[in-house]
Every structure is written in structure tokens, then in C-alpha cells.
Design a protein around this motif. Structure first.
Motif, PDB file in Angstrom:
ATOM      1  N   ILE A   1       0.835  -1.203   0.000  1.00  0.00           N
ATOM      2  CA  ILE A   1       0.000   0.000   0.000  1.00  0.00           C
ATOM      3  C   ILE A   1       0.867   1.249   0.000  1.00  0.00           C
ATOM      4  O   ILE A   1       0.603   2.211  -0.730  1.00  0.00           O
ATOM      5  CB  ILE A   1      -0.944  -0.001   1.225  1.00  0.00           C
ATOM      6  N   ILE A   2       1.938   1.207   0.840  1.00  0.00           N
ATOM      7  CA  ILE A   2       2.842   2.366   0.909  1.00  0.00           C
ATOM      8  C   ILE A   2       3.491   2.609  -0.435  1.00  0.00           C
ATOM      9  O   ILE A   2       3.546   3.737  -0.942  1.00  0.00           O
ATOM     10  CB  ILE A   2       3.909   2.153   1.994  1.00  0.00           C
ATOM     11  N   GLU A   3       3.976   1.503  -1.044  1.00  0.00           N
ATOM     12  CA  GLU A   3       4.624   1.634  -2.336  1.00  0.00           C
ATOM     13  C   GLU A   3       3.659   2.156  -3.399  1.00  0.00           C
ATOM     14  O   GLU A   3       4.005   3.029  -4.205  1.00  0.00           O
ATOM     15  CB  GLU A   3       5.204   0.288  -2.772  1.00  0.00           C
ATOM     16  N   LEU A   4       2.456   1.578  -3.369  1.00  0.00           N
ATOM     17  CA  LEU A   4       1.451   2.026  -4.333  1.00  0.00           C
ATOM     18  C   LEU A   4       1.073   3.485  -4.116  1.00  0.00           C
ATOM     19  O   LEU A   4       0.924   4.249  -5.068  1.00  0.00           O
ATOM     20  CB  LEU A   4       0.196   1.149  -4.239  1.00  0.00           C
ATOM     21  N   THR A   5       0.929   3.864  -2.840  1.00  0.00           N
ATOM     22  CA  THR A   5       0.550   5.246  -2.508  1.00  0.00           C
ATOM     23  C   THR A   5       1.610   6.238  -2.978  1.00  0.00           C
ATOM     24  O   THR A   5       1.302   7.259  -3.601  1.00  0.00           O
ATOM     25  CB  THR A   5       0.342   5.397  -0.992  1.00  0.00           C
ATOM     26  N   VAL A   6       2.879   5.906  -2.656  1.00  0.00           N
ATOM     27  CA  VAL A   6       3.975   6.783  -3.064  1.00  0.00           C
ATOM     28  C   VAL A   6       4.055   6.872  -4.586  1.00  0.00           C
ATOM     29  O   VAL A   6       4.160   7.957  -5.171  1.00  0.00           O
ATOM     30  CB  VAL A   6       5.315   6.293  -2.483  1.00  0.00           C
ATOM     31  N   GLY A   7       3.987   5.700  -5.225  1.00  0.00           N
ATOM     32  CA  GLY A   7       4.053   5.681  -6.687  1.00  0.00           C
ATOM     33  C   GLY A   7       2.897   6.431  -7.327  1.00  0.00           C
ATOM     34  O   GLY A   7       3.075   7.200  -8.281  1.00  0.00           O
ATOM     35  N   LEU A   8       1.696   6.189  -6.764  1.00  0.00           N
ATOM     36  CA  LEU A   8       0.506   6.855  -7.299  1.00  0.00           C
ATOM     37  C   LEU A   8       0.593   8.361  -7.100  1.00  0.00           C
ATOM     38  O   LEU A   8       0.235   9.150  -7.984  1.00  0.00           O
ATOM     39  CB  LEU A   8      -0.743   6.299  -6.607  1.00  0.00           C
ATOM     40  N   GLY A   9       1.089   8.762  -5.914  1.00  0.00           N
ATOM     41  CA  GLY A   9       1.231  10.198  -5.623  1.00  0.00           C
ATOM     42  C   GLY A   9       2.168  10.879  -6.590  1.00  0.00           C
ATOM     43  O   GLY A   9       1.877  11.957  -7.122  1.00  0.00           O
ATOM     44  N   ILE A  10       3.318  10.223  -6.827  1.00  0.00           N
ATOM     45  CA  ILE A  10       4.286  10.796  -7.770  1.00  0.00           C
ATOM     46  C   ILE A  10       3.691  10.857  -9.169  1.00  0.00           C
ATOM     47  O   ILE A  10       3.816  11.866  -9.877  1.00  0.00           O
ATOM     48  CB  ILE A  10       5.582   9.966  -7.768  1.00  0.00           C
ATOM     49  N   GLY A  11       3.002   9.777  -9.539  1.00  0.00           N
ATOM     50  CA  GLY A  11       2.399   9.733 -10.873  1.00  0.00           C
ATOM     51  C   GLY A  11       1.349  10.817 -11.069  1.00  0.00           C
ATOM     52  O   GLY A  11       1.309  11.486 -12.104  1.00  0.00           O
ATOM     53  N   ILE A  12       0.489  10.989 -10.038  1.00  0.00           N
ATOM     54  CA  ILE A  12      -0.563  12.010 -10.128  1.00  0.00           C
ATOM     55  C   ILE A  12       0.046  13.406 -10.197  1.00  0.00           C
ATOM     56  O   ILE A  12      -0.413  14.267 -10.960  1.00  0.00           O
ATOM     57  CB  ILE A  12      -1.526  11.889  -8.924  1.00  0.00           C
ATOM     58  N   THR A  13       1.093  13.643  -9.389  1.00  0.00           N
ATOM     59  CA  THR A  13       1.754  14.956  -9.395  1.00  0.00           C
ATOM     60  C   THR A  13       2.306  15.280 -10.771  1.00  0.00           C
ATOM     61  O   THR A  13       2.125  16.385 -11.291  1.00  0.00           O
ATOM     62  CB  THR A  13       2.893  14.980  -8.356  1.00  0.00           C
ATOM     63  N   VAL A  14       3.006  14.271 -11.347  1.00  0.00           N
ATOM     64  CA  VAL A  14       3.570  14.468 -12.691  1.00  0.00           C
ATOM     65  C   VAL A  14       2.452  14.703 -13.710  1.00  0.00           C
ATOM     66  O   VAL A  14       2.546  15.573 -14.583  1.00  0.00           O
ATOM     67  CB  VAL A  14       4.424  13.252 -13.096  1.00  0.00           C
ATOM     68  N   LEU A  15       1.355  13.914 -13.567  1.00  0.00           N
ATOM     69  CA  LEU A  15       0.235  14.034 -14.494  1.00  0.00           C
ATOM     70  C   LEU A  15      -0.412  15.411 -14.407  1.00  0.00           C
ATOM     71  O   LEU A  15      -0.720  16.044 -15.422  1.00  0.00           O
ATOM     72  CB  LEU A  15      -0.798  12.941 -14.204  1.00  0.00           C
ATOM     73  N   ILE A  16      -0.623  15.886 -13.154  1.00  0.00           N
ATOM     74  CA  ILE A  16      -1.244  17.199 -12.954  1.00  0.00           C
ATOM     75  C   ILE A  16      -0.362  18.310 -13.520  1.00  0.00           C
ATOM     76  O   ILE A  16      -0.835  19.215 -14.205  1.00  0.00           O
ATOM     77  CB  ILE A  16      -1.538  17.444 -11.466  1.00  0.00           C
ATOM     78  N   ALA A  17       0.940  18.223 -13.209  1.00  0.00           N
ATOM     79  CA  ALA A  17       1.872  19.248 -13.704  1.00  0.00           C
ATOM     80  C   ALA A  17       1.886  19.275 -15.228  1.00  0.00           C
ATOM     81  O   ALA A  17       1.828  20.342 -15.851  1.00  0.00           O
ATOM     82  CB  ALA A  17       3.270  18.987 -13.166  1.00  0.00           C
TER      83      ALA A  17
END
Length: 519
Positions: A114-130
């Protein structure tokens, strides 16, 4: 037999002494030199984690502690390193992996994932939003530029550029402003910059980059079928250089509706000064007459002296501005129409302001110069009476100022409806002359109205009379002086105090005597 312990050493010098005498290491690789305890001399031994003969080249070899469980303290995974080892925990566990440490502890079910997925998802969403934000703004900017180009072409920008390029470079012409220039000038059209609203749009006060204060008119609608006409009007109006016309500086065509940029006039509108009791006192009869004469002179110029005749089509007190010296400045040519020299009038959709609108134009949709004459007549009534062109506080039959005035004339109560400063500022004979002129301007049939040139000449003549020999509280003893002073101009004052029609041409700057009474 007695057991013996054989102790040996090399030489009788210490490791430090040997090192100072020779640059070569006395002990081979992965080994170290140490001094003996029970005598002089030294010995070599392999480093921790190594074993073998320290006196031979490569004599000391790494010990693989992971092969012998007795040599390592790993709980799960042992990884050999040079001269040492490292303990690891398998996937799904955490800790230092040592038996003498925290060991390997199983992760809670799904926690690590979950932690790995959360971190990965967070980074992915940030990059996507930017990335999306950048793409959105880039697309929006591209779309805005494309839209500006579309509006520029749609509003006749290319045609205007061609027209301006054909003009004499010595002649001042309209400037084409960018939308960014006007947005900056008005602080993005901030509400606090609004200085006027009307049927045709909103007017903002702005400051250009060169420090000039301007009025920027933002229209509400545009007739796309009239773009050619609009461009021609911009070019013509920008070349009008009359002291009593608000100068058109240029326009912006990058918006859906073209923006017009005018010089800024400081003292507000004539409407404000007439109908605000605090300001009305500043408008003496002499000032009111001058404003009327200046306005009539402008309309006369537009109708007959401009390169192409121009019908204003929306003459009213809110479209007459005043500077600090109360000089009239006619503004708002947004509804104006150019009249071909070979035509007496043009057929248009009826536009104007109730109370000022020519009834003949309203019925026939045939716009002529006499439509401006009617509207000016209403402005003249405002100056005389201080009343609004349309007022619902008056009786129903008197709500229209023109009807109210004509009714008062018929009932011989003109003095009762006049502004106090008008009554106090001039003899009734002069006021009656102006009233008579206003009445002629308000005739229902346009052909029976005077031209603006005739109106301007008559008003200017009255103003000249007032300036050179004011009709203020004159007594009969001054009639002889009046006749003498004005005798050279063939001005005759009748014994009843009336006057023949003396007019003044503001264009040619000389007095013209009319034959007959002119009514």
C-alpha cells in the motif's frame, strides 16, 4: 617430557621503525604488522575476515562467513562482502536481519504494498497534474491567440490596416491597439475603472503605457454586416480634428466586439451638470448658451464640412462631455453613420435614446441629418429648463420633454418651466428666441426643421450678442447704446425689445445677417 611453547618474531625492530626505513610494506596485502609483546621485533597477521599466510603475496584470502553459520549472525539472508558480511531480510520483512539485532519482522499484510502504491501513485498524479496544467495553459494560450486572430479578421483588421497604410503619413490616423495594452490600461477592466454605461456599451478609464489617460468604450453588440462601414468610420473619425469633438485615438479589434479608444475628458457629462443640483449652479446662462453653440457647431461641421457627411444619430446630454473650462466635447460616435455625398439619407435599423429620438425617423427608419437636429432640440430644452428628456415623475402627457415644452409654449407659461439661472441670466426676449429655435428643431416633419448649420449660426449670433453686450438686467436707457455699438453689423433692435435673426458662422468666423425672421 615437559611441553614447550615456541615464540618467534622477526628482527629486533618495531613495525614503526621498519616502515620508516623502507617504503615497501613488510606485510603482504590484506594483512597488518604488529609488535611482539615479550621482546623486540614484529610479526604479520591477516586482517579480520581474512585467513592465510600474511608473508606471501596474496597470502591472505577472504573468509566467506556466509558458508559457515557459526561465522555469521544472520537470521535469514547472508551476503558476503570483502572481509565481512551483510545480513538482509527477504521481501515482506523488515529489520537489520541479525540474530543479535532486531532480526527480520514480517510486514503487516499489504502495508508495504500500500505504501509503495501510494507513493508511486502520488508521484504519478503529481507528474500528471503538472503535465496536464502545462498542456492546458499552452493550449489555452494557443487557442486565445487563434481567437484573437479570428476576431481581428472578423472585425475588419486587415481592411483597416490597408486603409491606414494608404493614408498620408503626415496625417494623424487611428492606432490599432492590442487587447493586452487595453487590459493593462484598465487593470483587466476592473469595475472601479467604469466611468459610464449606456445602451451601446460600457466606458472605462484607462492609462496607456505612455502615461496618457484615455476612455475605452467596450460595446455590447456588433453588426457583422456593417464591418466595412465601421472600419471606414474609424478611419474618418480619427481624422476629425475639431476642438469640440472627443478625439478618437484608435481601436482594438482582437476582441469579439471592437473596442474604441478616445481622449479622456475630465469634467463629466453635460447631463450630470444639468441634472445634479450641486453642479447645475455652475452652469450660468452664458455657459449654457456657449455649450449649445459649440455642440451645434460640431454637428454642423459633421453634416456639411467633414470630408464625408456624418450623422451622429445619438445626440443627447450624456454624449456631450465638458472639460475643466466647460468647453463642450461631443462624444460617442458608436451609432454614427456616414452618408454618401449623393444621398440625402439612409435607411437603417432605428437606434437612439427615448426622449431624444426623432419621431419621423422612428416611423420611417429613414435617417437624415434632420434626425440630429431633433435630438439637439431636446438637448437645448434640457439646458433651458433643467428637466430630463424623459421623466416619469411628470404627468403622463408631459413625460416627454419636447411635448412638455411645446405645451408650455402654447399655454404661454414658458417662464414657469425655465431653470432659475436662465431666467436670472438673460432677458426674456433672448430666451424666447432660443425657445423658438428649439421649437423649430422639434417639428415633426424633418423638412420643416432648420439645418444644423442654421441652428449653429443663430446660436453663435446670440452668444456674440451676449458677449459683446449682455442682455442681463438691461434697462431701457441702454437700448440707444446697444443700437450704436451694433450698428456697424447692421443689427437692429426693435422698440419692443425683440431682435431680427442675426447669426454667426462658427466655421467662417463672421457674422451673417439673415433675411426675414427665419421662422
Amino acid at each position: 617430557m615437559m611441553p614447550m611453547v615456541l615464540d618467534w618474531f622477526i628482527g629486533n625492530e618495531t613495525c614503526e621503525t621498519i616502515k620508516t626505513k623502507s617504503s615497501d610494506d613488510v606485510c603482504q596485502g590484506d594483512s597488518t604488522c604488529y609488535n611482539v609483546d615479550n621482546g623486540s621485533g614484529y610479526r604479520c597477521k591477516c586482517l579480520d575476515g581474512y585467513q592465510g599466510d600474511p608473508y606471501l603475496p596474496n597470502g591472505c584470502q577472504d573468509i566467506d562467513e556466509c558458508k559457515d553459520p557459526n561465522l555469521n549472525k544472520c537470521e535469514k539472508i547472508c551476503e558476503n562482502t570483502k572481509g565481512n558480511y551483510t545480513c538482509l531480510c527477504p521481501k515482506g520483512y523488515h529489520g537489520d536481519g541479525r540474530t543479535d539485532g532486531t532480526g527480520c519482522v514480517a510486514n503487516q499484510s499489504g502495508g508495504s504494498l500500500i505504501i509503495e502504491l501510494t507513493v508511486g501513485l502520488g508521484i504519478g498524479i503529481t507528474v500528471l497534474i503538472a503535465g496536464s496544467t502545462w498542456s492546458y495553459w499552452a493550449f489555452k494560450k494557443w487557442k486565445l491567440i487563434k481567437l484573437k486572430h479570428k476576431f481581428f479578421r472578423q472585425n475588419g483588421g486587415l481592411m483597416l490596416q490597408q486603409e491606414l497604410s494608404r493614408r498620408d503619413s503626415s496625417t494623424e490616423t487611428a492606432k490599432i491597439f492590442s487587447s493586452e495594452e487595453l487590459e493593462t490600461a484598465t487593470n483587466n477592466y476592473d469595475e472601479s475603472r467604469i466611468i459610464g454605461r449606456g445602451g451601446y456599451g460600457t466606458v472605462y478609464k484607462g492609462t496607456l503605457s505612455d502615461g496618457r489617460t484615455v476612455a475605452i468604450k467596450k460595446s455590447q453588440v456588433v453588426d457583422e454586416s456593417q464591418i466595412d462601414q465601421f472600419i471606414n468610420e474609424v478611419v474618418v473619425l480619427s481624422q476629425i480634428n475639431h476642438r469640440n469633438v472627443v478625439k478618437l485615438l484608435g481601436c482594438c479589434l482582437e476582441t469579439e466586439v471592437p473596442l474604441l479608444v478616445y481622449e479622456f475628458i475630465t469634467n463629466g457629462t453635460l447631463f450630470e451638470h444639468i441634472h445634479n443640483k450641486n453642479k447645475a449652479s455652475s452652469l450660468t446662462f452664458e455657459t449654457r448658451l456657449r455649450i449649445a453653440a459649440e455642440t451645434a457647431g460640431v454637428l454642423s461641421y459633421l453634416h456639411s464640412s467633414a470630408s464625408i457627411p456624418i450623422i451622429h444619430r445619438d445626440v443627447k446630454s450624456t454624449n456631450i462631455l465638458l472639460d475643466d473650462s466647460y468647453t463642450a466635447k461631443v462624444s460617442d460616435f458608436g451609432a454614427s453613420r456616414l452618408v454618401p455625398l449623393d444621398q440625402a439619407g439612409i435607411s437603417t435599423v432605428v437606434q437612439g435614446t427615448l426622449g431624444y429620438l426623432d419621431p419621423e425617423y422612428l416611423q420611417t427608419s429613414q435617417l437624415t441629418e434632420k434626425s440630429d437636429v431633433y435630438s439637439f432640440g431636446v438637448v437645448l430644452l434640457e439646458l433651458l429648463t433643467g428637466q430630463k428628456a424623459l421623466c416619469f415623475e411628470r404627468l403622463e402627457e408631459d413625460r416627454n420633454l419636447a411635448m412638455y415644452f411645446i405645451s408650455a409654449l402654447k399655454e404661454d407659461r414658458l417662464v414657469q418651466i425655465l431653470e432659475k439661472c436662465v431666467v436670472d441670466g438673460a432677458k426674456i426676449e433672448m430666451v424666447e428666441e432660443i425657445g423658438s429655435l428649439a421649437r423649430r428643431c422639434l417639428r415633426v416633419k424633418g423638412e420643416e426643421r432648420p439645418t444644423m448649420k442654421e441652428v449653429a449660426m443663430e446660436l453663435e449670433g446670440l452668444r456674440m450678442m451676449l458677449e459683446h453686450h449682455p442682455w442681463v438686467n438691461n434697462d431701457e436707457s441702454r437700448l440707444e447704446e446697444t443700437e450704436y455699438l451694433l450698428g456697424e453689423a447692421s443689427l437692429k433692435i426693435g422698440s419692443n425689445g425683440g431682435m431680427n435673426n442675426v447669426t454667426y458662422d462658427s466655421i467662417t468666423d463672421h457674422i451673417i445677417l439673415q433675411v426675414g425672421h427665419g421662422r
